[in-house]
Design an enzyme around this catalytic site. Structure first.
Site, PDB file in Angstrom:
ATOM      1  N   ARG A  99       2.204  -9.418  -8.777  1.00  0.00           N
ATOM      2  CA  ARG A  99       1.918 -10.637  -7.674  1.00  0.00           C
ATOM      3  C   ARG A  99       0.507 -11.032  -7.738  1.00  0.00           C
ATOM      4  NH1 ARG A  99       0.253  -9.972  -1.483  1.00  0.00           N
ATOM      5  NH2 ARG A  99       0.149 -12.251  -1.239  1.00  0.00           N
ATOM      6  N   HIS A 144      -3.742 -18.449  -1.480  1.00  0.00           N
ATOM      7  CA  HIS A 144      -4.170 -16.954  -0.942  1.00  0.00           C
ATOM      8  C   HIS A 144      -5.856 -17.106  -0.731  1.00  0.00           C
ATOM      9  CE1 HIS A 144      -3.767 -12.460  -1.114  1.00  0.00           C
ATOM     10  NE2 HIS A 144      -5.112 -12.506  -0.881  1.00  0.00           N
ATOM     11  N   GLU A 189      -1.138 -14.140   4.706  1.00  0.00           N
ATOM     12  CA  GLU A 189      -1.707 -13.726   5.835  1.00  0.00           C
ATOM     13  C   GLU A 189      -2.238 -14.993   6.586  1.00  0.00           C
ATOM     14  OE1 GLU A 189      -4.601 -10.665   5.356  1.00  0.00           O
ATOM     15  OE2 GLU A 189      -3.059  -9.160   4.347  1.00  0.00           O
ATOM     16  N   ASN A 322       2.202  -7.801   4.333  1.00  0.00           N
ATOM     17  CA  ASN A 322       0.924  -6.904   3.961  1.00  0.00           C
ATOM     18  C   ASN A 322       0.758  -6.135   5.106  1.00  0.00           C
ATOM     19  OD1 ASN A 322       0.804  -8.741   1.751  1.00  0.00           O
ATOM     20  ND2 ASN A 322      -0.941  -9.706   2.607  1.00  0.00           N
ATOM     21  N   TYR A 324      -1.587  -2.129   6.054  1.00  0.00           N
ATOM     22  CA  TYR A 324      -2.494  -1.169   5.575  1.00  0.00           C
ATOM     23  C   TYR A 324      -2.666   0.097   6.420  1.00  0.00           C
ATOM     24  CZ  TYR A 324      -3.831  -4.322   1.724  1.00  0.00           C
ATOM     25  OH  TYR A 324      -4.065  -5.238   0.839  1.00  0.00           O
ATOM     26  N   GLU A 391       1.702  -5.985  -0.003  1.00  0.00           N
ATOM     27  CA  GLU A 391       0.459  -5.496  -0.053  1.00  0.00           C
ATOM     28  C   GLU A 391       0.265  -4.281   0.765  1.00  0.00           C
ATOM     29  OE1 GLU A 391      -3.287  -7.789   0.885  1.00  0.00           O
ATOM     30  OE2 GLU A 391      -2.437  -9.405  -0.142  1.00  0.00           O
TER      31      GLU A 391
HETATM   32  C1  PNW Z   1      -5.733  -8.556   2.543  1.00  0.00           C
HETATM   33  N1  PNW Z   1      -8.311  -6.851   8.373  1.00  0.00           N
HETATM   34  O1  PNW Z   1      -7.006  -9.032   3.725  1.00  0.00           O
HETATM   35  C2  PNW Z   1      -5.918  -9.673   1.750  1.00  0.00           C
HETATM   36  O2  PNW Z   1      -4.436 -10.204   1.512  1.00  0.00           O
HETATM   37  C3  PNW Z   1      -6.358  -9.444   0.545  1.00  0.00           C
HETATM   38  O3  PNW Z   1      -7.020 -10.423  -0.260  1.00  0.00           O
HETATM   39  C4  PNW Z   1      -7.435  -8.263   0.617  1.00  0.00           C
HETATM   40  O4  PNW Z   1      -8.184  -7.974  -0.685  1.00  0.00           O
HETATM   41  C5  PNW Z   1      -6.577  -6.994   1.241  1.00  0.00           C
HETATM   42  O5  PNW Z   1      -6.037  -7.358   2.525  1.00  0.00           O
HETATM   43  C6  PNW Z   1      -7.640  -5.760   1.628  1.00  0.00           C
HETATM   44  O6  PNW Z   1      -8.531  -6.262   2.446  1.00  0.00           O
HETATM   45  C7  PNW Z   1      -7.004  -8.440   4.829  1.00  0.00           C
HETATM   46  O7  PNW Z   1      -9.605  -7.092   8.678  1.00  0.00           O
HETATM   47  C8  PNW Z   1      -8.546  -8.466   5.086  1.00  0.00           C
HETATM   48  O8  PNW Z   1      -7.519  -6.323   9.128  1.00  0.00           O
HETATM   49  C9  PNW Z   1      -8.793  -8.070   6.228  1.00  0.00           C
HETATM   50  C10 PNW Z   1      -7.849  -7.261   7.021  1.00  0.00           C
HETATM   51  C11 PNW Z   1      -6.819  -7.223   6.911  1.00  0.00           C
HETATM   52  C12 PNW Z   1      -6.352  -7.413   5.631  1.00  0.00           C
END
Ligand code: PNW
Length: 490
Positions: A99, A144, A189, A322, A324, A391
């Site tokens: 991706r 992006h 996002e 995405n 995390y 992601e």
């Molecule tokens: C994503 N938060 O961004 C992005 O799609 C990527 O480009 C990035 O590198 C990756 O997650 C890791 O950070 C985020 O603050 C940035 O919650 C910030 C947040 C979540 C996702």
């Protein structure tokens, strides 16, 4: 205790890791494993061969204090020149797909389609060709974060014309790179881009975010319609939504409601229109009420017309997202009426407990159990759409080649994903680890490392070195199995 676990492992053929049992069923043969990156974060070549500037080029050059280490993506991993090396690594690890994103101003330097930068187009054509000749499927993100500066100068995403500008760019991508691409991701996002993201430098809370999200929604829907209605494309087109799982603090009715309200306000903001045709009812009601009390004559959310509702409904061929981490939600009294604010419209208290497993980024606590709950929520809310985890990953600090934190993260998240598939029937079709390489991590610069592969940013040759976790992920991608020996898929 250890020997009891060992005994249980033998009996059930399962693998125990801390307090969780690692799923020992193979992922289905057609499950897609891959790695993700984005253009600004890895390419470099910021002004190479006719590329136009994007908002990140500008902000990193003009306001170095915006980035923790004062760095920028001028060279980054230099993948603009070293993409063949990246592809060899993907091949070596057995990735099914890659991706990556197209840099809008690399192919259209002014942002508009009257000015095409052929070397930029050739770069992506070569990248796609190289992936295909190595049997790696390209999964393309059209946009992006790296908005052309020319478009930002015209008001950026907040300008309703953004919808047309993006649509023209997306059509250009479909027509130029479209041959047998199976998965297109229109926008990465939108929630981050419209709230805490770049636009937050210049945005008005509770007003601009609603405008921005609506423009993103309409831009995506336009792209979907062009691809299917005009171009009769045979692939699939989706948007990339994102956020956390929001766990209720207690099982009181109030906290359960607060958690569900948060899910609707964040995931449902665009998810609901895409699948059910309008903003979530609770969101419409709360924003309308508060807008009225604040003295506005219409809701700040800018309700969708019937025609818009019909137009956007059903324009997500798969649910790419995405995620995390997780957060906890507590119900609370409504914020006093005063200045408009999206957070006050939502009106809950959100936090992450200190005791949760840490990473090097404060927002990213390690909560694998939340992924299973999130998959279930999406399944129930949107009738179990095909889900692509576009992601998921974890960051540590520099110099961690023996990256146990990443090894554990991948194992524990994928185990929960496999559980959601096996026990809950979640229709997950693929998983993409973020990121293939250590990258320019936006405002964190080069201080947060997400990569399976380390890049030496002090060496002009930008040599890549595989981390320990990349060998585990290679084993997973090649065997579809998280433990030493798997049972066959059921
Ligand atoms: C994503 N938060 O961004 C992005 O799609 C990527 O480009 C990035 O590198 C990756 O997650 C890791 O950070 C985020 O603050 C940035 O919650 C910030 C947040 C979540 C996702």
């Amino acid at each position: 205790m250890t020997s009891l676990l060992y005994l249980l492992t033998l009996i059930f053929g399962a693998c125990f890791a801390g307090d969780i049992v690692i799923n020992n069923k193979k992922f289905p043969e057609n499950f897609l494993f891959g790695c993700a990156t984005s253009s600004y974060q890895i390419e470099g070549g910021w002004d190479a061969d006719g590329k136009g500037p994007n908002v990140w080029d500008n902000v990193t050059h003009e306001k170095t204090s915006f980035i923790i280490d004062g760095s920028n993506g001028d060279i980054s991993c230099d993948s603009y020149h070293k993409y063949k090396e990246d592809i060899l690594l993907l091949k070596e690890m057995g990735a099914n797909f890659y991706r990556f994103s197209i840099s809008w101003p690399r192919v259209l330097p002014t942002g508009f389609i009257d000015n095409i930068n052929q070397p930029g187009v050739d770069y992506y054509k070569n990248l796609i060709k190289e992936l295909k000749s190595n049997q790696i499927e390209p999964v393309i993100t059209i946009y992006h974060n790296d908005l052309p500066q020319s478009i930002q100068d015209l008001g950026g995403i907040k300008n309703p014309e953004f919808i047309n500008w993006f649509t023209a760019y997306a059509r250009f991508c479909f027509e130029t790179f479209g041959d047998d691409i199976r998965y297109w991701l229109t926008i990465n996002e939108p929630y981050v881009a419209c709230t805490v993201g770049f636009i937050s430098l210049v945005y008005v809370d509770g007003i601009d975010d609603y405008i921005c999200m609506k423009n993103m929604l309409m831009a995506h829907a336009n792209a979907w319609h062009i691809y299917h209605d005009d171009l009769k494309g045979t692939g699939k087109v989706g948007i990339v939504l994102n956020s956390n799982w929001f766990e209720p603090e207690t099982d009181s009715a109030e906290d359960l409601e607060a958690s569900e309200r948060t899910m609707q306000f964040i995931w449902g903001w665009l998810g609901h229109p895409l699948y059910h045709g309008d903003y979530p009812e609770i969101m419409k009601i709360r924003v309308a009420n508060r807008s009225k009390l604040e003295g506005f004559n219409e809701s700040r959310i800018q309700e969708l017309t019937n025609a818009e509702i019909e137009y956007v409904k059903g324009t997500n061929d798969f649910f790419a997202f995405n995620s995390y981490t997780s957060s906890i939600v507590r119900s609370g009294p409504d914020a006093p009426i005063g200045t408009p604010s999206h957070n006050d419209d939502l009106g809950v208290y959100i936090y992450q407990p200190d005791e949760w497993r840490n990473s090097s980024l404060s927002w990213l606590k390690v909560t694998p159990w939340g992924m299973r709950k999130l998959l279930n929520w999406i399944k129930n809310e949107y009738s179990n759409p095909p889900m692509l985890i576009s992601e998921n990953g974890v960051a540590d600090g520099p110099g961690q080649l023996n990256d146990t934190i990443r090894y554990n993260y991948i194992r524990d998240y994928l185990s929960n994903i496999r559980d959601a598939m096996e026990y809950d029937g979640a229709n997950v079709i693929g998983y993409s680890y973020w990121a293939l390489l250590d990258t320019f991590e936006w405002t964190a610069g080069y201080t947060a490392k997400f990569g399976l592969i380390s890049v030496n940013f002090d060496d002009p040759a930008r040599p890549r070195t595989r981390k320990m976790s990349s060998y585990y992920y290679e084993k997973i991608m090649k065997t579809k199995c998280l433990v030493d020996e798997c049972e066959d898929e059921i």
